[in-house]
Design a protein around this motif. Structure first.
Motif, PDB file in Angstrom:
ATOM      1  N   PRO A  58       0.824  -1.210   0.000  1.00 46.09           N
ATOM      2  CA  PRO A  58       0.000   0.000   0.000  1.00 46.09           C
ATOM      3  C   PRO A  58       0.859   1.262   0.000  1.00 46.09           C
ATOM      4  O   PRO A  58       1.983   1.273   0.505  1.00 46.09           O
ATOM      5  CB  PRO A  58      -0.799  -0.125   1.300  1.00 46.09           C
ATOM      6  N   ARG A  59       0.333   2.304  -0.575  1.00 41.07           N
ATOM      7  CA  ARG A  59       1.022   3.597  -0.613  1.00 41.07           C
ATOM      8  C   ARG A  59       0.396   4.598   0.345  1.00 41.07           C
ATOM      9  O   ARG A  59       0.975   5.649   0.608  1.00 41.07           O
ATOM     10  CB  ARG A  59       0.995   4.158  -2.031  1.00 41.07           C
ATOM     11  N   ALA A  97      -6.905   6.255  -7.862  1.00 46.08           N
ATOM     12  CA  ALA A  97      -6.950   4.864  -7.404  1.00 46.08           C
ATOM     13  C   ALA A  97      -5.620   4.384  -6.834  1.00 46.08           C
ATOM     14  O   ALA A  97      -5.039   3.414  -7.313  1.00 46.08           O
ATOM     15  CB  ALA A  97      -7.405   3.939  -8.538  1.00 46.08           C
ATOM     16  N   PRO A  98      -5.086   5.030  -5.784  1.00 46.47           N
ATOM     17  CA  PRO A  98      -3.840   4.551  -5.184  1.00 46.47           C
ATOM     18  C   PRO A  98      -4.055   3.221  -4.466  1.00 46.47           C
ATOM     19  O   PRO A  98      -5.182   2.836  -4.174  1.00 46.47           O
ATOM     20  CB  PRO A  98      -3.518   5.654  -4.164  1.00 46.47           C
ATOM     21  N   ASP A  99      -2.966   2.490  -4.210  1.00 43.71           N
ATOM     22  CA  ASP A  99      -3.050   1.243  -3.450  1.00 43.71           C
ATOM     23  C   ASP A  99      -3.293   1.592  -1.988  1.00 43.71           C
ATOM     24  O   ASP A  99      -2.450   2.180  -1.320  1.00 43.71           O
ATOM     25  CB  ASP A  99      -1.759   0.445  -3.599  1.00 43.71           C
ATOM     26  N   VAL A 100      -4.480   1.225  -1.520  1.00 41.25           N
ATOM     27  CA  VAL A 100      -4.955   1.664  -0.208  1.00 41.25           C
ATOM     28  C   VAL A 100      -5.083   0.474   0.724  1.00 41.25           C
ATOM     29  O   VAL A 100      -5.550  -0.596   0.339  1.00 41.25           O
ATOM     30  CB  VAL A 100      -6.323   2.363  -0.343  1.00 41.25           C
ATOM     31  N   HIS A 106      -3.636  17.678  -1.631  1.00 39.47           N
ATOM     32  CA  HIS A 106      -2.626  17.270  -0.653  1.00 39.47           C
ATOM     33  C   HIS A 106      -2.337  15.769  -0.747  1.00 39.47           C
ATOM     34  O   HIS A 106      -1.199  15.329  -0.556  1.00 39.47           O
ATOM     35  CB  HIS A 106      -3.075  17.653   0.754  1.00 39.47           C
ATOM     36  N   ILE A 107      -3.379  14.978  -1.041  1.00 41.17           N
ATOM     37  CA  ILE A 107      -3.186  13.528  -1.221  1.00 41.17           C
ATOM     38  C   ILE A 107      -2.315  13.271  -2.443  1.00 41.17           C
ATOM     39  O   ILE A 107      -1.373  12.470  -2.384  1.00 41.17           O
ATOM     40  CB  ILE A 107      -4.551  12.816  -1.370  1.00 41.17           C
ATOM     41  N   ALA A 115       2.941  11.695  -4.655  1.00 43.89           N
ATOM     42  CA  ALA A 115       3.983  11.989  -5.632  1.00 43.89           C
ATOM     43  C   ALA A 115       5.356  12.105  -4.989  1.00 43.89           C
ATOM     44  O   ALA A 115       6.390  12.055  -5.675  1.00 43.89           O
ATOM     45  CB  ALA A 115       3.665  13.292  -6.366  1.00 43.89           C
ATOM     46  N   GLY A 116       5.371  12.250  -3.656  1.00 44.65           N
ATOM     47  CA  GLY A 116       6.643  12.473  -2.971  1.00 44.65           C
ATOM     48  C   GLY A 116       7.484  11.221  -2.852  1.00 44.65           C
ATOM     49  O   GLY A 116       7.048  10.130  -3.137  1.00 44.65           O
TER      50      GLY A 116
END
Length: 206
Positions: A6-7, A31-34, A199-200, A205-206
């Motif tokens: 997960p990210r 759709a990030p890995d949550v 902010h998400i 991206a960081g």
């Protein structure tokens, strides 16, 4: 959650809330890995704050520290005008038992049984917080106004959804009668997470 690491973490153990929050993130943050805090065995966090924002930050900070990942948490509840904004932060335990949706709803309806429709204005309020492992913090709010019904209607949603008739809905539906995508677009949680979206995206991206 996919098979990939997960990210980002959603600090919740509420399955209904997890479904809603994942859908909102997929719509607005690519759709990030949550993962949920339950899936990563994050210890429970005591919600000792007196505002929604304080409780959301408590959960997000503890989850970010435990997992080393950007963490999102929300705290939300129902604010009833005639009750001076209560149940507020006590919405999930209004009846005395945390998470007993039916008991909470029935107690609130009993307390308002003699209140006429003209004085039954209420709103769902959400504070959504993002905390990153480097200590950056962001909080956004959303509001979902309506009028409290005298009895529940609808099978979608959870909590007090069946008794909040949505302001401006041409069919006079409650939040529990909205389709999930419709509710995510209109709801307090949807508003707060859309405001948190930049902010998400930056954190991912960081």
């Amino acid at each position: 959650m996919t098979g990939r690491a997960p990210r980002i973490v959603l600090a919740t153990r509420n399955e209904g809330k997890l479904v809603e929050l994942r859908a909102i993130l997929e719509m607005h943050a690519g759709a990030p890995d949550v993962a949920s805090s339950a899936q990563l065995d994050v210890p429970d966090v005591r919600e000792t704050g007196v505002t929604f924002a304080e409780n959301a930050l408590l959960k997000a900070r503890a989850t970010a520290e435990f997992t080393g990942l950007p963490s999102i948490a929300d705290d939300s509840g129902l604010a009833v005008d005639v009750l001076g904004g209560s149940p507020g932060v006590f919405s999930a335990r209004w009846s005395g038992t945390h998470g007993d949706d039916l008991a909470n709803l029935e107690l609130l309806l009993a307390q308002l049984s003699d209140v006429p429709e003209a004085h039954r204005a209420a709103r769902f309020v959400c504070a959504a917080a993002l905390v990153t492992p480097d200590g950056a913090e962001h909080v956004e709010h959303g509001y979902f106004p309506g009028t409290l019904e005298f009895s529940p209607r609808g099978r979608n949603g959870f909590g007090y959804d069946p008794i909040l008739r949505v302001d401006g809905d041409p069919g006079g539906r409650t939040a529990a009668e909205l389709e999930p995508a419709e509710k995510n677009r209109l709801s307090h949680r949807g508003q707060a997470f859309r405001a948190l979206r930049p902010h998400i995206v930056e954190a991912l991206a960081g």
